[in-house]
Motif scaffolding. Structure first.
Motif: not given
Length: 110
Positions: A33, A52-53, A55
């Motif tokens: 992350e 993956v993501s 935010k």
């Protein structure tokens, strides 16, 4: 006698290859992350160098809507977050490869 030594080398190479396949499969499950902009954008990537993501904090979107933040600033934050996450993912791969190879750098592996 020479053939026996070569056979052992081939067995070791095959074991290494099997462990390498296992490592590659496992890297898809491991994530890293990266957070940028003081927490405004967080990007998660896996060991296969895939994002993956992403935010984006609601405050950032509110600031964008209110004109307090420009689109280019948000784009820069997202790009920076992606680059940071992929850099961490590469470090993860290097660490895992180092465990597999005992610290030896083998050309052509990742």
């Amino acid at each position: 006698m020479m053939n026996k030594g070569f056979g052992n080398i081939m067995k070791q190479a095959q074991k290494m290859q099997e462990r390498l396949v296992e490592l590659q499969e496992g890297l898809g499950e491991k994530t890293v992350e990266a957070t940028v902009g003081g927490g405004m954008v967080t990007v998660i990537a896996n060991g296969r160098q895939e994002v993956v993501s992403i935010k984006i904090e609601q405050q950032v979107l509110d600031d964008l809507k209110n004109g307090e933040l420009e689109v280019t600033m948000l784009e820069d934050l997202v790009a920076s977050g992606v680059n940071a996450a992929l850099s961490k993912a590469r470090e993860l791969v290097q660490e895992e490869m180092s465990k597999l190879t005992g610290g030896l750098r083998i050309p052509g592996l990742f």
